[in-house]
Design a protein around this motif. Structure first.
Motif, PDB file in Angstrom:
ATOM      1  N   GLU A 153     -37.789  38.695   8.691  1.00 51.50           N
ATOM      2  CA  GLU A 153     -37.148  39.075   7.357  1.00 51.50           C
ATOM      3  C   GLU A 153     -36.141  38.127   6.867  1.00 51.50           C
ATOM      4  O   GLU A 153     -35.043  37.846   7.587  1.00 51.50           O
ATOM      5  CB  GLU A 153     -36.632  40.362   7.428  1.00 51.50           C
ATOM      6  N   PHE A 154     -36.192  37.664   5.536  1.00 54.20           N
ATOM      7  CA  PHE A 154     -35.175  36.763   5.009  1.00 54.20           C
ATOM      8  C   PHE A 154     -34.197  37.677   4.880  1.00 54.20           C
ATOM      9  O   PHE A 154     -34.315  38.724   4.373  1.00 54.20           O
ATOM     10  CB  PHE A 154     -35.756  36.184   3.463  1.00 54.20           C
ATOM     11  N   VAL A 155     -32.933  37.224   4.938  1.00 54.23           N
ATOM     12  CA  VAL A 155     -31.663  37.764   4.637  1.00 54.23           C
ATOM     13  C   VAL A 155     -30.990  37.097   3.627  1.00 54.23           C
ATOM     14  O   VAL A 155     -30.573  37.765   2.600  1.00 54.23           O
ATOM     15  CB  VAL A 155     -30.808  38.053   5.941  1.00 54.23           C
ATOM     16  N   TYR A 176     -29.902  36.800  -1.862  1.00 57.14           N
ATOM     17  CA  TYR A 176     -29.792  37.861  -0.815  1.00 57.14           C
ATOM     18  C   TYR A 176     -31.084  38.652  -0.700  1.00 57.14           C
ATOM     19  O   TYR A 176     -31.642  38.872  -2.125  1.00 57.14           O
ATOM     20  CB  TYR A 176     -28.683  38.658  -1.074  1.00 57.14           C
ATOM     21  N   THR A 177     -31.658  39.188   0.157  1.00 59.12           N
ATOM     22  CA  THR A 177     -32.425  40.365   0.050  1.00 59.12           C
ATOM     23  C   THR A 177     -31.953  41.479  -0.296  1.00 59.12           C
ATOM     24  O   THR A 177     -30.882  41.823  -0.301  1.00 59.12           O
ATOM     25  CB  THR A 177     -33.321  40.425   1.390  1.00 59.12           C
ATOM     26  N   ASP A 178     -32.605  42.324  -0.934  1.00 59.64           N
ATOM     27  CA  ASP A 178     -32.128  43.580  -1.776  1.00 59.64           C
ATOM     28  C   ASP A 178     -31.436  44.381  -0.765  1.00 59.64           C
ATOM     29  O   ASP A 178     -30.376  44.946  -1.244  1.00 59.64           O
ATOM     30  CB  ASP A 178     -33.002  44.143  -2.500  1.00 59.64           C
ATOM     31  N   SER A 179     -31.874  44.721   0.339  1.00 60.90           N
ATOM     32  CA  SER A 179     -31.350  45.452   1.278  1.00 60.90           C
ATOM     33  C   SER A 179     -29.833  45.407   1.541  1.00 60.90           C
ATOM     34  O   SER A 179     -29.230  46.157   2.414  1.00 60.90           O
ATOM     35  CB  SER A 179     -32.179  45.712   2.427  1.00 60.90           C
ATOM     36  N   LYS A 181     -27.667  43.404  -0.415  1.00 63.05           N
ATOM     37  CA  LYS A 181     -26.703  42.849  -1.451  1.00 63.05           C
ATOM     38  C   LYS A 181     -25.466  44.001  -1.575  1.00 63.05           C
ATOM     39  O   LYS A 181     -25.523  44.928  -1.472  1.00 63.05           O
ATOM     40  CB  LYS A 181     -27.620  43.078  -2.742  1.00 63.05           C
ATOM     41  N   ARG A 224     -37.764  31.929   0.702  1.00 63.35           N
ATOM     42  CA  ARG A 224     -37.472  33.083   1.402  1.00 63.35           C
ATOM     43  C   ARG A 224     -38.541  33.217   2.577  1.00 63.35           C
ATOM     44  O   ARG A 224     -38.598  34.131   3.194  1.00 63.35           O
ATOM     45  CB  ARG A 224     -37.464  34.409   0.837  1.00 63.35           C
ATOM     46  N   SER A 225     -39.510  32.314   2.803  1.00 62.82           N
ATOM     47  CA  SER A 225     -40.219  32.285   3.983  1.00 62.82           C
ATOM     48  C   SER A 225     -39.861  31.240   5.050  1.00 62.82           C
ATOM     49  O   SER A 225     -39.500  30.292   4.782  1.00 62.82           O
ATOM     50  CB  SER A 225     -41.650  31.877   3.625  1.00 62.82           C
TER      51      SER A 225
END
Length: 124
Positions: A46-48, A60-63, A65, A106-107
């Motif tokens: 998972e991208f962070v 940032y990934t939403d989780s 932010k 993001r990959s």
């Protein structure tokens, strides 16, 4: 060639903080866009977060932010991930990655250079 070495992982309680570091050697660090990824057991990578070469742009990934902050010090050839308000679902192996051309990607397949990973465990 670029070598990346992460450090700073560990065990922390729910709501705690950790700062991860990724030290780079080899090719000029300032030419690389950098990112953090994570992988939890049984889950896909998972991208962070990511940061541009000049530190002027971040993503940032939403989780994460509002809880995580990516930064870099080009004079020290190091990228950081400050993680606050950690949650059990943040538990994973965290990897730093770098690539000359990957800003905004993001990959993981877009990044050429990878560290070995550092374990972050958040207990509830």
């Amino acid at each position: 060639q670029v070598q990346l070495v992460e450090s700073g992982g560990g065990l922390v309680q729910d709501g705690g903080s950790l700062r991860l570091s990724c030290a780079a050697s080899g090719r000029t660090f300032s030419n690389l866009a950098m990112a953090w990824f994570r992988q939890a057991p049984g889950k896909e990578q998972e991208f962070v977060a990511s940061i541009s070469r000049s530190t002027s742009s971040t993503g940032y990934t939403d989780s994460v932010k509002g809880r995580f902050t990516i930064s870099r010090d080009n004079a020290k050839n190091t990228v950081y991930l400050q993680m606050n308000s950690l949650k059990p679902e943040d538990t994973a192996v965290y990897y730093c990655a770098g690539d000359r051309d990957a800003w905004g990607a993001r990959s993981g397949k877009n990044y050429e250079y990878w560290g070995q990973g550092t374990q972050v465990t958040v207990s509830s």
